[in-house]
Design a protein around this motif. Structure first.
Motif, PDB file in Angstrom:
ATOM      1  N   UNK A 130     -15.681  -4.769  -6.680  1.00 15.98           N
ATOM      2  CA  UNK A 130     -15.971  -4.943  -8.107  1.00 15.98           C
ATOM      3  C   UNK A 130     -14.953  -4.214  -8.980  1.00 15.98           C
ATOM      4  N   UNK A 131     -14.424  -3.099  -8.487  1.00 17.35           N
ATOM      5  CA  UNK A 131     -13.368  -2.408  -9.238  1.00 17.35           C
ATOM      6  C   UNK A 131     -12.118  -3.285  -9.326  1.00 17.35           C
ATOM      7  N   UNK A 132     -11.714  -3.854  -8.189  1.00 17.00           N
ATOM      8  CA  UNK A 132     -10.525  -4.713  -8.180  1.00 17.00           C
ATOM      9  C   UNK A 132     -10.768  -6.002  -8.972  1.00 17.00           C
ATOM     10  N   UNK A 137      -7.485  -7.951  -9.502  1.00 15.26           N
ATOM     11  CA  UNK A 137      -6.710  -7.813  -8.270  1.00 15.26           C
ATOM     12  C   UNK A 137      -7.416  -8.375  -7.041  1.00 15.26           C
ATOM     13  N   UNK A 138      -8.541  -9.092  -7.262  1.00 13.65           N
ATOM     14  CA  UNK A 138      -9.104  -9.837  -6.137  1.00 13.65           C
ATOM     15  C   UNK A 138      -8.253 -11.086  -5.927  1.00 13.65           C
ATOM     16  N   UNK A 143      -3.563  -6.244  -4.393  1.00 14.99           N
ATOM     17  CA  UNK A 143      -4.818  -5.507  -4.346  1.00 14.99           C
ATOM     18  C   UNK A 143      -5.149  -5.045  -2.940  1.00 14.99           C
ATOM     19  N   UNK A 144      -4.876  -5.893  -1.945  1.00 16.45           N
ATOM     20  CA  UNK A 144      -5.154  -5.528  -0.563  1.00 16.45           C
ATOM     21  C   UNK A 144      -4.235  -4.397  -0.098  1.00 16.45           C
ATOM     22  N   UNK A 145      -2.968  -4.462  -0.490  1.00 15.37           N
ATOM     23  CA  UNK A 145      -2.025  -3.401  -0.120  1.00 15.37           C
ATOM     24  C   UNK A 145      -2.462  -2.073  -0.723  1.00 15.37           C
ATOM     25  N   UNK A 146      -2.891  -2.111  -1.983  1.00 14.80           N
ATOM     26  CA  UNK A 146      -3.333  -0.885  -2.656  1.00 14.80           C
ATOM     27  C   UNK A 146      -4.519  -0.264  -1.927  1.00 14.80           C
ATOM     28  N   UNK A 147      -5.503  -1.088  -1.577  1.00 13.96           N
ATOM     29  CA  UNK A 147      -6.704  -0.553  -0.938  1.00 13.96           C
ATOM     30  C   UNK A 147      -6.411  -0.058   0.474  1.00 13.96           C
ATOM     31  N   UNK A 219     -10.102 -12.117  -0.323  1.00 16.30           N
ATOM     32  CA  UNK A 219      -9.429 -13.404  -0.503  1.00 16.30           C
ATOM     33  C   UNK A 219     -10.453 -14.530  -0.394  1.00 16.30           C
ATOM     34  N   UNK A 220     -11.255 -14.667  -1.428  1.00 15.93           N
ATOM     35  CA  UNK A 220     -12.392 -15.587  -1.383  1.00 15.93           C
ATOM     36  C   UNK A 220     -12.235 -16.777  -2.317  1.00 15.93           C
TER      37      UNK A 220
END
Length: 282
Positions: A130-132, A137-138, A143-147, A219-220
């Motif tokens: 929910x933050x992304x 960044x979803x 976004x995935x790299x950051x997380x 990635x939905x």
């Protein structure tokens, strides 16, 4: 007593053999099914009645609406490479600070970091999503790299343990020569830390390379061009596709293991040295 020891050894080895066979059977089945000419799940034979390499050609050279393996591979590789670089930098910076520097609150911060790292990452997945989503960044590789990279510094313990084995006199000599902390890290500590560097690089690369749960959550959008290999392969197991794509799924699963297997074989010596050295202290 001697007979009892012999029987105990035989029993232990027999148990290990049984567990090894149970563990290896699914992997062997995936490998042989990747070479099967039958496209679906063949439950009548363990080994295929007809062998072919066409599944690999389909995966690599014949993309369609379901199979876009090269695109997925590229996405996964980009995410893994950037995560690997950023995570390795974070881990070495944190490890150097905790191992080689002394400051107020150091011990408490180390303890807090270790406790925080004990909690499973899945506990925070919904909050992270929910933050992304709130910052757009979803469905984003960035976004995935950051997380993947953000919390990597918490996994400093093994690298710190290796750095603890490096004599402090080397750092003191570097400071006498006028080196600052950054120069000491990059020119004195890092060259000595090559084995643990290899260990950290492989571990950091593996996390996004084989991840499915977080990638599926993020990635939905339903656009297959954004997927990673894990999501793409999972999609082939849909009940409407599995009878046509299962052998292709196995071929894709076999191919995704090749790069990391080659990397591990090449770097195995340093990897083992890094694990052993990092476990010595810390």
């Amino acid at each position: 007593m001697k007979l009892k020891n012999i029987l105990g050894t035989i029993g232990a080895h027999a148990l290990l053999v049984i567990l090894s066979v149970i563990w290896l059977i699914p992997i062997l089945w995936l490998v042989v099914t990747a070479f099967s000419a039958y496209p679906g799940i063949n439950i009548s034979h363990f080994f295929p009645s007809e062998w072919t390499v066409q599944n690999f050609g389909t995966v690599l050279l014949k993309p369609d609406s379901v199979v876009q393996y090269c695109v997925w591979f590229k996405n996964t590789f980009i995410i893994a490479i950037f995560t690997c670089i950023i995570s390795t930098i974070f881990v070495f910076m944190v490890s150097y600070a905790f191992s080689c520097m002394r400051f107020n609150g150091r011990q408490g911060l180390m303890t807090f970091s270790l406790i925080l790292n004990m909690f499973p990452g899945v506990l925070s997945m919904i909050a992270i999503y929910f933050i992304l989503k709130s910052i757009g960044l979803t469905n984003s590789h960035l976004g995935m790299i950051i997380v993947y990279s953000a919390g990597s510094g918490l996994g400093y313990l093994i690298v710190k343990g290796y750095m603890d084995t490096i004599p402090a006199s080397l750092r003191e000599a570097a400071r006498i020569e006028g080196a600052n902390e950054f120069q000491t890290l990059t020119k004195v500590i890092l060259p000595i830390c090559r084995p643990i560097l290899v260990y950290q690089v492989i571990n950091s690369f593996l996390i996004p390379w084989g991840d499915f749960v977080f990638a599926k959550l993020m990635l939905n959008s339903g656009l297959s061009k954004d997927w990673t290999v894990a999501i793409g392969l999972y999609n082939m197991l849909d009940k409407s596709l599995i009878n046509k794509y299962f052998s292709i799924f196995c071929a894709g699963g076999l191919l995704i293991s090749v790069p990391i297997s080659i990397l591990f074989v090449i770097m195995q010596k340093y990897y083992v040295e890094g694990v052993a050295g990092g476990a010595t202290k810390g």
